[in-house]
Design a protein around this motif. Structure first.
Motif, PDB file in Angstrom:
ATOM      1  N   LYS A 120      13.853  16.835  -1.880  1.00  0.00           N
ATOM      2  CA  LYS A 120      14.324  17.569  -2.960  1.00  0.00           C
ATOM      3  C   LYS A 120      14.304  16.693  -4.248  1.00  0.00           C
ATOM      4  O   LYS A 120      14.175  17.005  -5.420  1.00  0.00           O
ATOM      5  CB  LYS A 120      15.814  17.611  -2.483  1.00  0.00           C
ATOM      6  N   LYS A 121      14.593  15.402  -4.096  1.00  0.00           N
ATOM      7  CA  LYS A 121      14.497  14.518  -5.424  1.00  0.00           C
ATOM      8  C   LYS A 121      13.153  14.455  -5.792  1.00  0.00           C
ATOM      9  O   LYS A 121      12.799  14.353  -7.004  1.00  0.00           O
ATOM     10  CB  LYS A 121      15.086  13.139  -4.815  1.00  0.00           C
ATOM     11  N   TYR A 122      11.987  14.353  -4.967  1.00  0.00           N
ATOM     12  CA  TYR A 122      10.649  14.365  -5.377  1.00  0.00           C
ATOM     13  C   TYR A 122      10.212  15.583  -6.188  1.00  0.00           C
ATOM     14  O   TYR A 122       9.546  15.438  -7.233  1.00  0.00           O
ATOM     15  CB  TYR A 122       9.796  14.279  -4.146  1.00  0.00           C
ATOM     16  N   ARG A 123      10.784  16.797  -5.504  1.00  0.00           N
ATOM     17  CA  ARG A 123      10.382  18.051  -6.415  1.00  0.00           C
ATOM     18  C   ARG A 123      11.287  18.032  -7.422  1.00  0.00           C
ATOM     19  O   ARG A 123      10.697  18.423  -8.869  1.00  0.00           O
ATOM     20  CB  ARG A 123      11.113  19.183  -5.804  1.00  0.00           C
ATOM     21  N   ASN A 124      12.757  17.640  -7.848  1.00  0.00           N
ATOM     22  CA  ASN A 124      13.092  17.614  -8.857  1.00  0.00           C
ATOM     23  C   ASN A 124      12.438  16.555 -10.189  1.00  0.00           C
ATOM     24  O   ASN A 124      12.671  16.726 -11.183  1.00  0.00           O
ATOM     25  CB  ASN A 124      14.488  16.904  -8.750  1.00  0.00           C
ATOM     26  N   ASN A 125      11.657  15.765  -9.614  1.00  0.00           N
ATOM     27  CA  ASN A 125      10.823  14.897 -10.654  1.00  0.00           C
ATOM     28  C   ASN A 125       9.444  15.411 -10.869  1.00  0.00           C
ATOM     29  O   ASN A 125       8.513  14.644 -11.315  1.00  0.00           O
ATOM     30  CB  ASN A 125      10.727  13.474  -9.893  1.00  0.00           C
ATOM     31  N   GLY A 126       9.127  16.605 -10.319  1.00  0.00           N
ATOM     32  CA  GLY A 126       7.992  17.359 -10.527  1.00  0.00           C
ATOM     33  C   GLY A 126       6.897  16.973  -9.593  1.00  0.00           C
ATOM     34  O   GLY A 126       5.639  17.272 -10.041  1.00  0.00           O
ATOM     35  N   LEU A 127       7.069  16.494  -8.502  1.00  0.00           N
ATOM     36  CA  LEU A 127       6.193  16.173  -7.362  1.00  0.00           C
ATOM     37  C   LEU A 127       6.298  16.834  -6.052  1.00  0.00           C
ATOM     38  O   LEU A 127       7.451  17.274  -5.867  1.00  0.00           O
ATOM     39  CB  LEU A 127       6.069  14.470  -7.107  1.00  0.00           C
ATOM     40  N   VAL A 128       5.260  17.148  -5.405  1.00  0.00           N
ATOM     41  CA  VAL A 128       5.411  18.147  -4.291  1.00  0.00           C
ATOM     42  C   VAL A 128       5.086  17.131  -3.093  1.00  0.00           C
ATOM     43  O   VAL A 128       4.051  16.500  -2.888  1.00  0.00           O
ATOM     44  CB  VAL A 128       4.497  19.200  -4.120  1.00  0.00           C
ATOM     45  N   PRO A 129       5.916  17.226  -2.140  1.00  0.00           N
ATOM     46  CA  PRO A 129       5.716  16.479  -0.857  1.00  0.00           C
ATOM     47  C   PRO A 129       4.620  17.043  -0.235  1.00  0.00           C
ATOM     48  O   PRO A 129       4.338  18.335  -0.157  1.00  0.00           O
ATOM     49  CB  PRO A 129       7.091  16.517   0.012  1.00  0.00           C
ATOM     50  N   ALA A 130       3.868  16.255   0.618  1.00  0.00           N
ATOM     51  CA  ALA A 130       2.548  16.780   1.082  1.00  0.00           C
ATOM     52  C   ALA A 130       2.135  15.806   2.279  1.00  0.00           C
ATOM     53  O   ALA A 130       2.536  14.688   2.361  1.00  0.00           O
ATOM     54  CB  ALA A 130       1.130  16.791   0.301  1.00  0.00           C
ATOM     55  N   VAL A 131       1.213  16.276   3.388  1.00  0.00           N
ATOM     56  CA  VAL A 131       0.815  15.357   4.396  1.00  0.00           C
ATOM     57  C   VAL A 131      -0.873  15.550   4.530  1.00  0.00           C
ATOM     58  O   VAL A 131      -1.302  16.796   4.526  1.00  0.00           O
ATOM     59  CB  VAL A 131       1.681  15.721   5.594  1.00  0.00           C
ATOM     60  N   ILE A 132      -1.297  14.495   4.737  1.00  0.00           N
ATOM     61  CA  ILE A 132      -2.750  14.339   5.209  1.00  0.00           C
ATOM     62  C   ILE A 132      -2.837  14.340   6.653  1.00  0.00           C
ATOM     63  O   ILE A 132      -2.346  13.262   7.173  1.00  0.00           O
ATOM     64  CB  ILE A 132      -3.777  13.515   4.402  1.00  0.00           C
ATOM     65  N   TYR A 133      -3.647  15.182   7.355  1.00  0.00           N
ATOM     66  CA  TYR A 133      -3.834  14.814   8.829  1.00  0.00           C
ATOM     67  C   TYR A 133      -5.195  15.510   9.102  1.00  0.00           C
ATOM     68  O   TYR A 133      -5.756  16.000   8.363  1.00  0.00           O
ATOM     69  CB  TYR A 133      -2.698  15.928   9.651  1.00  0.00           C
ATOM     70  N   GLY A 134      -5.651  14.961  10.331  1.00  0.00           N
ATOM     71  CA  GLY A 134      -7.019  15.188  10.669  1.00  0.00           C
ATOM     72  C   GLY A 134      -7.355  14.988  12.282  1.00  0.00           C
ATOM     73  O   GLY A 134      -6.453  14.387  12.916  1.00  0.00           O
ATOM     74  N   LYS A 135      -8.246  15.268  12.750  1.00  0.00           N
ATOM     75  CA  LYS A 135      -8.572  15.170  14.080  1.00  0.00           C
ATOM     76  C   LYS A 135      -8.835  13.498  14.525  1.00  0.00           C
ATOM     77  O   LYS A 135      -9.557  12.787  13.616  1.00  0.00           O
ATOM     78  CB  LYS A 135     -10.078  15.723  14.305  1.00  0.00           C
ATOM     79  N   ASN A 136      -7.752  13.136  15.483  1.00  0.00           N
ATOM     80  CA  ASN A 136      -7.949  11.645  15.908  1.00  0.00           C
ATOM     81  C   ASN A 136      -7.691  11.001  14.476  1.00  0.00           C
ATOM     82  O   ASN A 136      -8.125   9.541  14.449  1.00  0.00           O
ATOM     83  CB  ASN A 136      -9.230  11.260  16.340  1.00  0.00           C
ATOM     84  N   LYS A 137      -6.832  11.266  13.656  1.00  0.00           N
ATOM     85  CA  LYS A 137      -6.526  10.469  12.254  1.00  0.00           C
ATOM     86  C   LYS A 137      -4.917  10.451  12.233  1.00  0.00           C
ATOM     87  O   LYS A 137      -4.054  11.304  12.741  1.00  0.00           O
ATOM     88  CB  LYS A 137      -7.219  11.064  11.105  1.00  0.00           C
ATOM     89  N   GLU A 138      -4.263   9.238  11.679  1.00  0.00           N
ATOM     90  CA  GLU A 138      -3.137   9.067  11.530  1.00  0.00           C
ATOM     91  C   GLU A 138      -2.738   9.896  10.377  1.00  0.00           C
ATOM     92  O   GLU A 138      -3.219   9.945   9.350  1.00  0.00           O
ATOM     93  CB  GLU A 138      -2.767   7.596  11.259  1.00  0.00           C
ATOM     94  N   ASN A 139      -1.497  10.552  10.438  1.00  0.00           N
ATOM     95  CA  ASN A 139      -1.068  11.343   9.274  1.00  0.00           C
ATOM     96  C   ASN A 139      -0.584  10.420   8.006  1.00  0.00           C
ATOM     97  O   ASN A 139      -0.010   9.218   8.175  1.00  0.00           O
ATOM     98  CB  ASN A 139       0.260  11.986   9.428  1.00  0.00           C
ATOM     99  N   LEU A 140      -1.005  10.947   6.929  1.00  0.00           N
ATOM    100  CA  LEU A 140      -0.541  10.067   5.637  1.00  0.00           C
ATOM    101  C   LEU A 140       0.362  10.842   4.829  1.00  0.00           C
ATOM    102  O   LEU A 140      -0.043  11.949   4.360  1.00  0.00           O
ATOM    103  CB  LEU A 140      -1.686   9.624   4.839  1.00  0.00           C
ATOM    104  N   ASN A 141       1.607  10.559   4.706  1.00  0.00           N
ATOM    105  CA  ASN A 141       2.466  11.403   3.665  1.00  0.00           C
ATOM    106  C   ASN A 141       2.247  10.946   2.274  1.00  0.00           C
ATOM    107  O   ASN A 141       2.261   9.751   2.181  1.00  0.00           O
ATOM    108  CB  ASN A 141       3.900  10.907   4.045  1.00  0.00           C
TER     109      ASN A 141
END
Length: 217
Positions: A20-41
């Protein structure tokens, strides 16, 4: 297909309050995922992302994400956008990390070209879907698939199986799924009348049920 660049931030804090704090600052939370890859927030600037996607490829744009203050560069595709139901602003974004040599599944938009013979003779186009699911290597993702419908007459139906074979692209959608049909005006009018009649009957049943409930009270 061209690869476009986007600078992003690593997201250290997780959870509803942090997001919520991130969004209030104009940024959107996201995640990068992939096959046999570690998620990156990560955190994404939605305005920059929107501008980036305003090209012919649209959401099928390959994005090279550069994580600020790190040496991490990842080629990704936007896979899902969770939107606010009232404002349609993005709440969270999911990106799929591309692995070299790995095929990806994406929805490709269909562009119908030409004026059908059936329309020239008074018929009406009924479009049921204008995209298909495909599988291919990222570099072969098409901006769209063009289909000439000039030869379609009244009563004709164009199905997925009628799409000409496209080199290096596999169509995964149900072959029997209908893309468009050319209807006679009379048939279209009958369908509209039936839908109106069904809606009227449903409203009548609802009114009768409400009246019955009122009488019981």
């Amino acid at each position: 297909m061209n690869t476009l660049e986007l600078d992003v931030l690593k997201r250290d804090l997780l959870g509803k309050q942090a997001n919520k704090k991130y969004r209030n600052n104009g940024l959107v939370p996201a995640v990068i995922y992939g096959k046999n890859k570690e998620n990156l927030n990560i955190l994404v600037d939605p305005i920059k992302l929107k501008k980036l996607l305003r090209n012919e490829a649209g959401e099928n744009t390959i994005i090279n994400m550069k994580v600020k203050d790190s040496d991490q560069n990842k080629n990704v595709l936007l896979k899902d956008a969770h939107l606010d139901t009232l404002t349609s602003n993005p709440l969270h974004l999911d990106f799929y990390e591309i692995t070299e040599g790995e095929k990806v599944k994406v929805s490709a938009p269909i562009v119908f070209t030409g004026k059908p013979e059936g329309v020239k003779n008074g018929g009406v186009i009924q479009t049921l879907t204008n995209e298909v699911l495909i599988s291919c290597l990222p570099e072969f993702i098409p901006n769209d698939i063009e289909i000439d419908i000039s030869d379609l007459n009244i009563g004709d139906t164009l199905r997925v199986k009628n799409i000409s074979e496209i080199e290096k692209i596999e169509i995964l959608s149900n072959p029997e799924s209908t893309l468009i049909s050319i209807l006679a005006p009379r048939i279209l009018a009958e369908q509209t009348t039936e839908e109106t009649s069904e809606s009227t009957e449903e409203n009548k049943d609802t009114d009768e049920n409400n009246t019955s409930e009122d009488e019981k009270k």
